[in-house]
Write a protein that holds these residues in place. Structure first.
Motif, PDB file in Angstrom:
ATOM      1  N   LEU A  24     212.000 -29.649   0.737  1.00 49.17           N
ATOM      2  CA  LEU A  24     211.644 -28.384   1.546  1.00 49.17           C
ATOM      3  C   LEU A  24     211.046 -26.953  -0.052  1.00 49.17           C
ATOM      4  O   LEU A  24     209.828 -26.112  -0.244  1.00 49.17           O
ATOM      5  N   ALA A  25     211.446 -27.292  -1.435  1.00 51.18           N
ATOM      6  CA  ALA A  25     210.953 -27.166  -1.577  1.00 51.18           C
ATOM      7  C   ALA A  25     209.358 -27.686  -2.421  1.00 51.18           C
ATOM      8  O   ALA A  25     208.581 -26.327  -3.037  1.00 51.18           O
ATOM      9  N   GLY A  26     209.139 -28.772  -2.128  1.00 55.42           N
ATOM     10  CA  GLY A  26     208.233 -28.981  -2.396  1.00 55.42           C
ATOM     11  C   GLY A  26     207.115 -28.593  -1.513  1.00 55.42           C
ATOM     12  O   GLY A  26     205.953 -28.258  -1.785  1.00 55.42           O
ATOM     13  N   LEU A  27     207.250 -28.792  -0.558  1.00 57.12           N
ATOM     14  CA  LEU A  27     206.298 -28.115   0.846  1.00 57.12           C
ATOM     15  C   LEU A  27     206.416 -26.443   0.284  1.00 57.12           C
ATOM     16  O   LEU A  27     204.677 -25.689   0.822  1.00 57.12           O
ATOM     17  N   GLU A  28     207.313 -25.678  -0.250  1.00 57.02           N
ATOM     18  CA  GLU A  28     206.704 -24.136  -0.473  1.00 57.02           C
ATOM     19  C   GLU A  28     205.856 -24.048  -1.711  1.00 57.02           C
ATOM     20  O   GLU A  28     205.022 -23.302  -1.141  1.00 57.02           O
ATOM     21  N   ALA A  29     206.243 -25.250  -2.544  1.00 56.65           N
ATOM     22  CA  ALA A  29     205.225 -24.987  -3.868  1.00 56.65           C
ATOM     23  C   ALA A  29     204.114 -25.540  -3.485  1.00 56.65           C
ATOM     24  O   ALA A  29     202.975 -24.990  -3.630  1.00 56.65           O
ATOM     25  N   ALA A  30     203.389 -26.378  -2.405  1.00 49.57           N
ATOM     26  CA  ALA A  30     202.331 -26.677  -2.472  1.00 49.57           C
ATOM     27  C   ALA A  30     201.931 -26.200  -1.354  1.00 49.57           C
ATOM     28  O   ALA A  30     200.429 -25.840  -1.682  1.00 49.57           O
ATOM     29  N   VAL A  31     201.827 -25.075  -0.648  1.00 57.42           N
ATOM     30  CA  VAL A  31     201.214 -24.167   0.585  1.00 57.42           C
ATOM     31  C   VAL A  31     200.955 -23.086  -0.998  1.00 57.42           C
ATOM     32  O   VAL A  31     199.660 -22.444  -0.303  1.00 57.42           O
ATOM     33  N   GLU A  32     201.831 -22.520  -1.751  1.00 56.27           N
ATOM     34  CA  GLU A  32     201.707 -21.722  -2.493  1.00 56.27           C
ATOM     35  C   GLU A  32     200.169 -22.214  -3.451  1.00 56.27           C
ATOM     36  O   GLU A  32     199.971 -21.527  -3.424  1.00 56.27           O
ATOM     37  N   ASP A  33     200.769 -22.802  -3.527  1.00 56.84           N
ATOM     38  CA  ASP A  33     199.706 -23.841  -4.734  1.00 56.84           C
ATOM     39  C   ASP A  33     198.049 -23.901  -3.739  1.00 56.84           C
ATOM     40  O   ASP A  33     196.531 -24.112  -4.910  1.00 56.84           O
TER      41      ASP A  33
ATOM     42  N   GLN B 145     216.136 -28.033  13.158  1.00 58.54           N
ATOM     43  CA  GLN B 145     216.751 -29.265  13.150  1.00 58.54           C
ATOM     44  C   GLN B 145     215.641 -29.292  11.314  1.00 58.54           C
ATOM     45  O   GLN B 145     216.470 -30.516  10.335  1.00 58.54           O
ATOM     46  N   ASP B 146     214.665 -29.689  12.135  1.00 54.62           N
ATOM     47  CA  ASP B 146     214.167 -31.014  10.941  1.00 54.62           C
ATOM     48  C   ASP B 146     213.417 -30.605  10.180  1.00 54.62           C
ATOM     49  O   ASP B 146     212.237 -29.364  10.150  1.00 54.62           O
ATOM     50  N   ASN B 147     214.150 -30.276   8.680  1.00 55.08           N
ATOM     51  CA  ASN B 147     213.206 -29.433   8.204  1.00 55.08           C
ATOM     52  C   ASN B 147     211.503 -29.876   7.369  1.00 55.08           C
ATOM     53  O   ASN B 147     210.939 -29.331   6.987  1.00 55.08           O
ATOM     54  N   ILE B 148     211.082 -30.964   7.466  1.00 52.36           N
ATOM     55  CA  ILE B 148     210.359 -31.423   7.987  1.00 52.36           C
ATOM     56  C   ILE B 148     209.076 -30.967   8.804  1.00 52.36           C
ATOM     57  O   ILE B 148     208.195 -29.934   7.961  1.00 52.36           O
ATOM     58  N   ALA B 149     209.277 -30.543   9.846  1.00 54.30           N
ATOM     59  CA  ALA B 149     209.112 -30.344  11.125  1.00 54.30           C
ATOM     60  C   ALA B 149     208.688 -28.872  10.419  1.00 54.30           C
ATOM     61  O   ALA B 149     207.398 -27.997  10.839  1.00 54.30           O
ATOM     62  N   VAL B 150     209.837 -27.903   9.865  1.00 56.51           N
ATOM     63  CA  VAL B 150     210.137 -26.444   9.865  1.00 56.51           C
ATOM     64  C   VAL B 150     208.861 -26.091   8.224  1.00 56.51           C
ATOM     65  O   VAL B 150     208.432 -25.778   8.647  1.00 56.51           O
ATOM     66  N   GLY B 151     209.253 -26.528   7.762  1.00 55.28           N
ATOM     67  CA  GLY B 151     208.184 -26.487   6.947  1.00 55.28           C
ATOM     68  C   GLY B 151     206.682 -27.059   6.534  1.00 55.28           C
ATOM     69  O   GLY B 151     205.764 -26.161   5.862  1.00 55.28           O
ATOM     70  N   SER B 152     206.368 -28.124   7.775  1.00 52.77           N
ATOM     71  CA  SER B 152     205.470 -27.942   7.972  1.00 52.77           C
ATOM     72  C   SER B 152     204.473 -27.633   8.928  1.00 52.77           C
ATOM     73  O   SER B 152     202.789 -27.259   9.438  1.00 52.77           O
ATOM     74  N   PHE B 153     205.776 -26.900   9.492  1.00 49.43           N
ATOM     75  CA  PHE B 153     204.934 -25.637  10.360  1.00 49.43           C
ATOM     76  C   PHE B 153     204.166 -24.691   9.720  1.00 49.43           C
ATOM     77  O   PHE B 153     203.196 -24.016  10.141  1.00 49.43           O
ATOM     78  N   ALA B 154     205.117 -24.254   8.325  1.00 55.38           N
ATOM     79  CA  ALA B 154     204.552 -23.720   7.483  1.00 55.38           C
ATOM     80  C   ALA B 154     203.178 -23.701   7.407  1.00 55.38           C
ATOM     81  O   ALA B 154     202.062 -22.708   7.170  1.00 55.38           O
ATOM     82  N   ALA B 155     203.363 -25.104   6.846  1.00 58.23           N
ATOM     83  CA  ALA B 155     201.366 -25.725   6.391  1.00 58.23           C
ATOM     84  C   ALA B 155     200.833 -25.046   7.253  1.00 58.23           C
ATOM     85  O   ALA B 155     199.566 -24.902   7.268  1.00 58.23           O
ATOM     86  N   ILE B 156     200.811 -25.787   8.724  1.00 54.76           N
ATOM     87  CA  ILE B 156     199.321 -25.368   9.220  1.00 54.76           C
ATOM     88  C   ILE B 156     199.527 -23.528   9.722  1.00 54.76           C
ATOM     89  O   ILE B 156     198.553 -23.980  10.183  1.00 54.76           O
ATOM     90  N   GLN B 157     200.547 -23.406   9.275  1.00 50.07           N
ATOM     91  CA  GLN B 157     199.890 -21.787   9.428  1.00 50.07           C
ATOM     92  C   GLN B 157     199.403 -21.543   8.801  1.00 50.07           C
ATOM     93  O   GLN B 157     198.313 -19.888   8.744  1.00 50.07           O
ATOM     94  N   LYS B 158     198.679 -22.153   7.741  1.00 46.74           N
ATOM     95  CA  LYS B 158     197.793 -21.715   6.631  1.00 46.74           C
ATOM     96  C   LYS B 158     196.928 -22.656   6.359  1.00 46.74           C
ATOM     97  O   LYS B 158     196.394 -23.060   6.212  1.00 46.74           O
ATOM     98  N   GLY B 159     196.449 -23.124   7.723  1.00 44.77           N
ATOM     99  CA  GLY B 159     195.981 -24.322   7.885  1.00 44.77           C
ATOM    100  C   GLY B 159     195.396 -25.398   7.065  1.00 44.77           C
ATOM    101  O   GLY B 159     194.529 -26.510   6.719  1.00 44.77           O
ATOM    102  N   ILE B 160     196.689 -25.398   6.586  1.00 42.61           N
ATOM    103  CA  ILE B 160     196.842 -27.130   5.980  1.00 42.61           C
ATOM    104  C   ILE B 160     197.237 -28.191   6.989  1.00 42.61           C
ATOM    105  O   ILE B 160     198.270 -28.082   7.847  1.00 42.61           O
TER     106      ILE B 160
END
Length: 810
Positions: A323-332, A350-365
């Motif tokens: 999740l920390a890596g996903l956070e940084a990637a979205v920010e970067d 409960q699937d943190n890859i799914a949760v983190g990935s949703f944040a990514a697609i919200q940013k167009g990633i």
């Protein structure tokens, strides 16, 4: 506090792999080397070409040889009337021995030795034999411009070995780009500018930054939006490798991992990164095989590396670090995320890859993830969320052949990778490891062969039993065995892998394994040998779904068909750290690995190409283009097969095998905006707070228009049929402004499918149109199968937009 652990989904039997091997990290399924004799080099070169090109070259060669003979006859006849003949000069590659008792340290000495083979006189007074190159390392010999008569004169000299005319070879890759229809001078690579300007973030085990695949030649600086940083020395990053960071606080808490730079220590991160976006590297090979130009899917894209996995291969990757890596990637500011990671199925909240990935697609990633390596059994998927591209693994048309030759003369081709010094062509006693009746011995578990006489014998070991393929070979070697034949389980069928074993070995199919065991039982003195035949290209059955590739249905959301797509994931050659340890060949810069970890970055790189070609497409639009343009047939036009060599079902293939060029021009797309997933999540029955975890904002499902799964605007259909059901879809025209599409249906058995309207007429680009599909059981239908399948395809004069249909009978 407990930690939810996510193991690396790195190879087809990552749970089986040991912690060490003699010369390669055993998590990977092998590094191939070539055993073709030198006189077969021309034929091998043809094998490196795509099958249609190889055929063309072969027949062209035959034609040219015939034409050469005809010219020779003509010249012989003309000599009756002419006083001179034309002189044919060609460049020859000449192999010679090193001079006895001399060490050619200086280039001048080497060149002088090579020139000594050239004849002093020629057929023409105004031409002298021309030395082109003197070789010191690649061969013992030289290249020279010579006539046939001059070559014949050289053959009489001591030290001469052979000479042949050089051939004009096409540029070749480590197979997958050409297999996928990617070529340098035309098509998607050129249209997308090779992914230039797109940033791919790779969450994995770090990177070997000095590998030539990560050179920044011809790559511009990163776009202005890039905010990341390099935790190596700043000079160690460049315009290709624009960022590298480590996130290991979770690992440190669990195992006391110390802070470290994002350096790859097991090869996995380097391999996946280069598969997605490695640059062109000429003369790539792995222990002498798969020779050509190595290149990733998006060779001019930028790479940002996030190290979230630590320790020995196969160790866990803490979700906190992920999740920390996903956070940084979205920010970067990355554009594509590639995660060859996964775990067992769990609810999306409960699937943190799914949760983190949703944040990514919200940013167009765009997010690409491995389907998992728990196949071939149904319901074994990882990363099932519909906003993730879930990627299964399939073969390419290249095999690495190792043959088990039995004492009765029978030969069974399997796969393996060995050093030439490990070849055992002579017949040795053959023994079945389970001869004592113990299951742990049959699978060659650690310490299980101590009481069996395997010394200097070929040992047949069963696959499986929770023991890694490499580990089985280690047990055989530790017990004194000379070689191993690895026998597939029935569930693995015809699916084999090329492993870098620690002793001579071959991995054979289940059917061949039964025959080998029958032979052992048929004689008191069974024998066998292992013969290595090297690389073969042109398997017309490719792609075949790998047995290890995880299968649907989607346990968390049965109304969404998963996996989405399959791509190359078996015996994939890509970049490799060097050296990994003291026993690693220091010249080894590429390695071969298998797993959905390999197929995932293929699709990540292809998504980067599409992002470069279509910068305003959403992640869902890119996914739709990939899915609706996929291939459902092999090279020879037959249905894609599974490990049993029977037609694969949709739970194995998803929409089919990726076709990058067609994905660039899909005609129609099924688009989904991030907020569109909220009614879908509410429709799954999730509580408000559970949906809010995923959506990253407060949600009240009572205020949302909840929809059934089947109404999500997905490019596929997964239907459970009791009563009739009707679903709607909206397509967007991204093809020609004026175009019309007609619905063509391959109906699942026992189902009536009706589409309204059955014709869509567009008058402008980006115009949207909605249609409905009604699924009903036919009156005469009993429960023929639990599942059946079909396709809905919208066909225009130029486009074919296909959606798979999976039906479960309730």
């Amino acid at each position: 506090m407990t930690s939810h652990k996510t193991p690396i989904d790195s190879c087809c039997t990552c749970m089986e792999m040991p912690a060490s091997a003699l010369f390669l990290s055993p998590i990977y399924t092998g590094v191939q080397y070539n055993t073709f004799p030198k006189h077969n080099f021309a034929f091998f070169a043809l094998l490196l070409l795509p099958s249609d090109m190889a055929s063309a070259c072969f027949f062209s060669l035959i034609f040219l040889l015939s034409f050469h003979n005809a010219i020779a006859l003509k010249n012989d006849f003309s000599s009756l009337f002419e006083t001179t003949k034309p002189i044919s000069v060609q460049t020859y590659i000449v192999h010679v021995k090193q001079p006895e008792g001399r060490v050619l340290l200086q280039s001048e000495d080497l060149e002088s030795w090579h020139k000594s083979f050239l004849p002093a006189k020629t057929d023409s007074p105004d031409r002298q034999p021309n030395l082109v190159y003197s070789y010191r390392n690649v061969i013992s010999g030289f290249a020279a411009r010579l006539t046939l008569e001059e070559v014949k004169a050289m053959e009489e000299k001591d030290g001469f070995i052979s000479a042949r005319p050089e051939r004009m070879l096409k540029k070749q890759t480590t197979r997958t780009p050409n297999f996928l229809g990617l070529f340098q001078q035309t098509g998607l690579w050129k249209k997308s500018n090779f992914g230039k300007g797109v940033i791919i973030g790779v969450l994995d085990g770090g990177i070997f930054r000095n590998h030539p695949s990560f050179s920044d030649a011809e790559i511009p600086p990163p776009p202005a939006k890039w905010k990341g940083r390099c935790e190596f020395n700043l000079s160690d990053c460049n315009n290709k490798l624009i960022g590298a960071r480590t996130f290991n606080l979770g690992a440190k808490a669990l195992k006391g991992e110390k802070a470290e730079a994002p350096i790859d220590v097991d090869g996995h991160g380097t391999h996946t990164a280069s598969t997605a976006a490695g640059g062109f590297v000429k003369n790539a090979e792995a222990l002498g095989n798969a020779e050509g130009t190595a290149v990733g899917m998006a060779p001019y894209a930028h790479l940002a590396i996030y190290k979230v996995c630590f320790g020995e291969p196969g160790d866990d990757c803490p979700e906190s670090d992920i999740l920390a890596g996903l956070e940084a990637a979205v920010e970067d500011g990355v554009d594509v995320l590639s995660l060859s990671l996964g775990d067992v199925s769990s609810p999306f909240f409960q699937d943190n890859i799914a949760v983190g990935s949703f944040a990514a697609i919200q940013k167009g990633i765009f997010v690409s993830c491995s389907a998992g390596n728990s196949g071939p059994f149904n319901g074994t998927l990882s990363n099932e969320a519909p906003w993730i591209l879930t990627v299964g693994a399939s073969t390419i048309d290249r095999s690495i052949i190792a043959t088990a030759k039995l004492g009765n003369g029978e030969e069974f081709d399997g796969e393996s990778t060995q050093r030439t010094t490990d070849i055992t062509p002579k017949q040795l006693p053959l023994v079945y490891a389970g001869t004592n009746g113990k299951s742990e011995s049959a699978v060659c578990a650690q310490g299980s062969l101590k009481d069996i006489d395997v010394k200097n014998k070929v040992v047949a070991c069963e696959r499986g039993g929770g023991v890694g393929r490499i580990a089985k070979g280690e047990e055989v070697k530790n017990a004194g065995g000379a070689a191993m034949i690895l026998l597939n389980q029935e569930s693995d069928g015809f699916s084999t892998n090329a492993d870098a074993h620690v002793l001579p070995a071959t991995h054979v199919t289940f059917v061949d394994g039964l025959k080998i065991k029958a032979y052992i039982n048929s004689t008191a003195t069974p024998t066998a040998s292992i013969l290595f035949k090297g690389t073969e290209i042109g398997n017309s059955l490719a792609p075949i779904v790998a047995s290890f590739s995880s299968r649907g249905p989607n346990l968390q959301s049965p109304g969404i068909l998963k996996p989405d797509i399959i791509g190359p994931g078996v015996n994939i050659l890509a970049a490799w750290p060097f050296p990994l340890d003291d026993t690693t060949d220091p010249k080894l810069t590429f390695n071969i690995m298998s797993g959905t970890s390999m197929s995932c970055p293929h699709l990540s790189g292809i998504a980067a190409l599409l992002k470069s070609s279509h910068p305003y497409w959403s992640p869902a639009a890119i996914k739709s283009a990939i899915m609706t343009s996929a291939d459902i047939v092999t090279i020879e036009g037959t249905p894609i097969l599974d490990q049993t060599l029977q037609p694969a079902d949709l739970f194995a293939t998803g929409a089919g095998h990726v076709n990058p060029s067609r994905a660039n021009d899909p005609g129609l797309i099924y688009d989904i905006q991030p907020d569109d997933y909220v009614p879908y999540l509410c429709g799954l029955g999730y509580k408000d707070e559970e949906v809010g975890i995923i959506a990253h904002r407060p949600i009240k499902c009572s205020e949302e228009s909840s929809i059934p799964e089947g109404d999500l605007n997905y490019p596929s259909f997964s239907v459970t049929l009791g009563p009739s059901q009707t679903f709607t879809r909206t397509v967007t025209n991204v093809g020609e402004a004026y175009s019309s599409y007609t619905a063509k249906i391959v109906t699942p058995e026992g189902v009536d499918v009706s589409v309204k309207p059955n014709k869509l007429v567009f008058s402008k680009v980006n115009q949207k149109m909605t249609y409905s599909v009604k699924f009903s059981r036919t009156a005469s239908n009993g429960k023929i199968h639990e599942y059946d399948q079909g396709f809905l395809t919208w066909v225009s004069a130029k486009q074919s937009v296909r959606s798979p249909i999976s039906v479960r009978f309730q």
